[in-house]
Design an enzyme around this catalytic site. Structure first.
Site, short mmCIF file in Angstrom:
data_model
loop_
_atom_site.label_atom_id
_atom_site.label_comp_id
_atom_site.label_asym_id
_atom_site.label_seq_id
_atom_site.Cartn_x
_atom_site.Cartn_y
_atom_site.Cartn_z
N CYS A 111 -47.43 36.70 11.28
CA CYS A 111 -47.01 37.20 12.58
C CYS A 111 -45.53 37.59 12.50
O CYS A 111 -44.74 36.89 11.87
CB CYS A 111 -47.20 36.08 13.62
SG CYS A 111 -46.74 36.57 15.28
N HIS A 160 -55.90 37.66 17.38
CA HIS A 160 -54.51 37.24 17.17
C HIS A 160 -53.59 37.91 18.20
O HIS A 160 -52.78 37.24 18.85
CB HIS A 160 -54.07 37.60 15.74
CG HIS A 160 -52.62 37.35 15.46
ND1 HIS A 160 -52.20 36.40 14.55
CD2 HIS A 160 -51.48 37.91 15.97
CE1 HIS A 160 -50.86 36.39 14.53
NE2 HIS A 160 -50.41 37.31 15.38
N GLU A 161 -53.74 39.23 18.35
CA GLU A 161 -52.84 39.95 19.26
C GLU A 161 -53.09 39.55 20.71
O GLU A 161 -52.14 39.40 21.48
CB GLU A 161 -53.00 41.47 19.07
CG GLU A 161 -52.56 42.00 17.70
CD GLU A 161 -51.16 41.57 17.28
OE1 GLU A 161 -50.30 41.30 18.13
OE2 GLU A 161 -50.93 41.48 16.06
N HIS A 198 -51.43 36.37 21.92
CA HIS A 198 -50.02 36.50 22.33
C HIS A 198 -49.90 36.67 23.83
O HIS A 198 -48.94 36.21 24.45
CB HIS A 198 -49.38 37.72 21.66
CG HIS A 198 -48.90 37.48 20.26
ND1 HIS A 198 -47.83 36.64 19.97
CD2 HIS A 198 -49.30 37.98 19.07
CE1 HIS A 198 -47.63 36.65 18.66
NE2 HIS A 198 -48.50 37.44 18.09
#
Ligand code: NI
Length: 185
Positions: free
Chosen positions: A110, A152-153, A156
């Site tokens: 990341c 993953h994104e 966030h």
């Protein structure tokens, strides 16, 4: 025409722990200009994805791609699902729905944790829906590495960084060393 290269904030910044606001008007000038800046930033860095809170914009906007090939042995690309990779994709207000119970483990890095990698469990297959930069709804199905990048994104946007998902902290370390160990005969 082109945007600005934005500064990425590292883990520890409180904004990375926050749940981001939904975008009400994807066509709003500030959203369109944020998108442009995020595009310029990822192209400048040469990374795979970026979420708006990483550039201090607490809104539900993400940009990602899946490369066709990589020289990084830690990334287990899954070309069987996306032989051509996935082109740069802007997602506004994305939503993820797992398509099965299947979980796969894989390494992730990341931009907010430079130099580190961790092994993270993710849904193998998902359906995801988002608004594109024109504000139109799109839906895709993703498996393997593509599904991993999207999860993953989107994490966030809910204030979650990948270390929070690592099952075994022994599977967390410096990228350079992890790759060196992988490349050992
Ligand atoms: Ni990230």
């Amino acid at each position: 025409m082109t945007g600005r290269v934005l500064q990425i904030v590292p883990m520890g910044n409180p904004l990375l722990k926050e749940s981001c606001k939904s975008v009400e008007d994807p066509l709003a000038v500030e959203i369109q200009s944020l998108i442009k800046d995020m595009e310029t930033t990822v192209e400048y860095i040469g990374c795979s994805g970026l979420a708006a809170p990483q550039v201090l914009a607490p809104v539900r906007v993400v940009i990602f791609r899946v490369m066709k090939t990589t020289t990084n042995p830690a990334y287990q690309l899954t070309p069987e699902y996306d032989p051509e990779g996935v082109p740069w994709t802007i997602m506004i207000n994305p939503k993820i729905m797992p398509l099965s119970e299947e979980i796969t483990m894989g390494w992730e890095g990341c931009l907010s944790l430079p130099g580190l990698l961790g092994k993270v469990p993710r849904h193998h297959s998902i359906q995801y829906t988002y608004l594109n930069r024109q504000g139109e709804e799109e839906t895709r199905i993703a498996h393997g590495f593509h599904a991993r990048v999207v999860q993953h994104e989107c994490d966030h946007l809910d204030g979650i960084l990948y270390p929070q998902r690592i099952k075994n902290m022994a599977d967390f370390g410096f990228k350079e060393e992890i790759i060196k160990q992988m490349e050992r005969p």
